[in-house]
Write a protein that holds these residues in place. Structure first.
Motif, mmCIF file in Angstrom:
data_model
loop_
_atom_site.group_PDB
_atom_site.id
_atom_site.type_symbol
_atom_site.label_atom_id
_atom_site.label_comp_id
_atom_site.label_asym_id
_atom_site.label_seq_id
_atom_site.Cartn_x
_atom_site.Cartn_y
_atom_site.Cartn_z
ATOM 1 N N LYS A 132 0.820 -1.212 0.000
ATOM 2 C CA LYS A 132 0.000 0.000 0.000
ATOM 3 C C LYS A 132 0.853 1.260 0.000
ATOM 4 C CE LYS A 132 -3.592 2.403 2.683
ATOM 5 N NZ LYS A 132 -4.475 2.352 3.880
ATOM 6 N N ARG A 171 -9.268 2.667 -3.777
ATOM 7 C CA ARG A 171 -9.096 3.339 -2.498
ATOM 8 C C ARG A 171 -10.297 4.244 -2.252
ATOM 9 N NH1 ARG A 171 -3.452 3.955 -4.354
ATOM 10 N NH2 ARG A 171 -2.291 2.238 -3.384
ATOM 11 N N ALA A 196 -8.742 3.699 3.133
ATOM 12 C CA ALA A 196 -8.889 2.246 3.017
ATOM 13 C C ALA A 196 -8.631 1.772 1.592
ATOM 14 C CB ALA A 196 -10.291 1.834 3.465
ATOM 15 N N GLN A 197 -7.838 0.708 1.478
ATOM 16 C CA GLN A 197 -7.539 0.088 0.183
ATOM 17 C C GLN A 197 -8.335 -1.208 0.108
ATOM 18 O OE1 GLN A 197 -3.474 0.036 -1.808
ATOM 19 N NE2 GLN A 197 -3.540 -2.071 -1.042
ATOM 20 N N ASP A 235 -5.524 -4.244 2.454
ATOM 21 C CA ASP A 235 -5.011 -3.080 3.172
ATOM 22 C C ASP A 235 -4.120 -3.543 4.324
ATOM 23 O OD1 ASP A 235 -4.573 -0.705 4.626
ATOM 24 O OD2 ASP A 235 -6.468 0.121 3.923
#
Length: 439
Positions: A132, A171, A196-197, A235
């Motif tokens: 990330k 994302r 947040a991914q 994530d």
């Protein structure tokens, strides 16, 4: 071809070439460990590392190990292998940074190969953590949006492992996003993630999140429904040092990993190569008398027979005698003893007891001196004087009696009555016995 060329191409040259190749390979591995170990140590303790997860799990009774490679591990003995990926360009080498800006923007921490990752997840129960953050997040300690990895590169990494149909990585726009999670005991928790991914998770069973915005899911490898499945975490902030302190992330991590590890050992695997090995099949073998009988089959049978015959011979020889072997008597000794016996018999038959005593007394004195003083007096002619001095040291009265007996036997005639000879011998032997006992 010269002699040197023939020697180099022979068995000796092949062996030397193999040893040289092994030595160079060993030096390469040592150099790799030397240069990458400090970087990995800094990475593990950085906000993007996972050493905090290991400490948290160990403190909650879950055996967790930091694994850097270097030795083979039985894949079946691993409860769960957490494999963080710090490479958005699998199978491609990193380009060295030339400026500080390029170093902060470096997308990858080190190079990984898709083949080694595929081997790991095919041998263990695995949890793949997608990248990330760029290298600048570790160097500065700041989780700034400008330091996020390229989203398309992360999507390519996901598809290289789970197939092209798994969907894309996206994302969310809001700074912090909450994801509801229900623990095994029914308790409800909320995961908090910064920017947040998530990924689409097509064909994956959601663990955290939902289809279209999935944070963690159980996905088939290579996109085939029949292929082995592994857990994908899009994530890393859910588990890494930076994200564990947000929301209920630490409790969610403990619950998910404890469920997936099933009381097995958890490995946080930073290794570049695959060190997991297939489980060795163990065959339980029950012992029988046939195992012992194998040692009595040829050629062992002949060895046992020879050993038995040697033992029987030793026992037979030991039973025939006790103590050392008697010294062998030579013909010369036998002849001398025979002559002495014949001479003594003739003297007795002719009544020459005086002459017999003349030969007997010096012989007895020599025997007693030898017994008292050892072989050093064997060839001395002064046995009488030595014994008189010994008797005088012990008892002057004994020395006087011995001297009187020695003087008396010198005055004996050749022909002597038997009674007188016997009386003399009794008195003489009594003195010698007392001298020997006192000594």
């Amino acid at each position: 071809m010269s002699m040197q060329d023939r020697a180099a191409s022979g068995p000796g040259g092949t062996r030397m070439g193999l040893l040289l190749a092994l030595g160079l390979a060993g030096l390469a591995v040592l150099a790799l460990v030397f240069f990458t170990a400090p970087q990995q140590q800094a990475l593990r303790a950085a906000p993007s590392g996972f050493d905090g997860l290991a400490r948290w799990l160990n403190s909650n009774g879950l055996e967790t190990r930091i694994f850097l490679g270097g030795w083979a591990v039985d894949g079946a003995a691993v409860g769960l292998a957490v494999i963080p990926l710090y490479d958005t360009q699998l199978d491609q080498g990193r380009r060295a940074a030339t400026t500080n800006e390029e170093m902060l923007a470096q997308p990858d921490e080190y190079d990984l190969a898709r083949m080694s990752i595929g081997a790991k997840i095919s041998l263990t129960n695995s949890l793949i953590v997608l990248p990330k953050w760029r290298q600048g997040m570790r160097l500065t300690g700041l989780a700034h949006p400008v330091l996020l990895s390229d989203r398309d590169a992360v999507t390519a990494t996901l598809r290289a492992l789970a197939g092209p149909d798994v969907g894309a990585v996206r994302r969310l726009e809001q700074p912090f996003t909450g994801f509801a999670y229900t623990a095994r005991d029914g308790q409800g928790w909320t995961a908090q993630l910064y920017i947040a991914q998530v990924f689409d998770g097509i064909g994956c069973a959601p663990i955290l999140g939902e289809a279209g915005r999935m944070v963690m899911g159980l996905c088939p490898l290579g996109g085939s429904p029949d292929a082995p499945k592994t857990i994908v975490l899009s994530d890393p902030d859910l588990f890494n040092n930076h994200g564990l302190r947000l929301g209920d992330n630490a409790w969610i991590a403990r619950d998910i990993i404890a469920k997936e590890a099933q009381d097995g050992t958890i490995y946080i695997d930073y290794s570049i190569e695959n060190w997991f090995r297939p489980a060795r099949s163990r065959v339980l073998y029950e012992r029988s008398w046939a195992d012992l009988a194998r040692f009595f089959d040829p050629p062992f049978r002949w060895l046992w027979i020879i050993a038995g015959l040697a033992m029987a011979l030793a026992l037979w020889r030991g039973s025939c005698r006790f103590g050392p072997v008697a010294p062998e008597q030579t013909d010369q000794d036998a002849s001398r003893a025979h002559i002495i016996a014949v001479q003594a018999r003739l003297l007795r038959l002719t009544g020459q007891d005086g002459a017999l005593l003349a030969a007997y007394v010096p012989a007895r004195l020599a025997a007693v001196a030898h017994a008292l003083f050892g072989a050093a007096h064997h060839r001395r002619s002064d046995d009488e004087a030595v014994l008189l001095r010994q008797a005088a040291r012990k008892d002057p009265a004994l020395a006087e009696r011995l001297s009187a007996l020695l003087n008396a036997h010198r005055g004996f005639a050749a022909v002597l009555p038997a009674s007188a000879a016997i009386d003399f011998i009794d008195a003489f032997e009594a003195v010698l016995e007392q001298l020997s006992d006192d000594a």
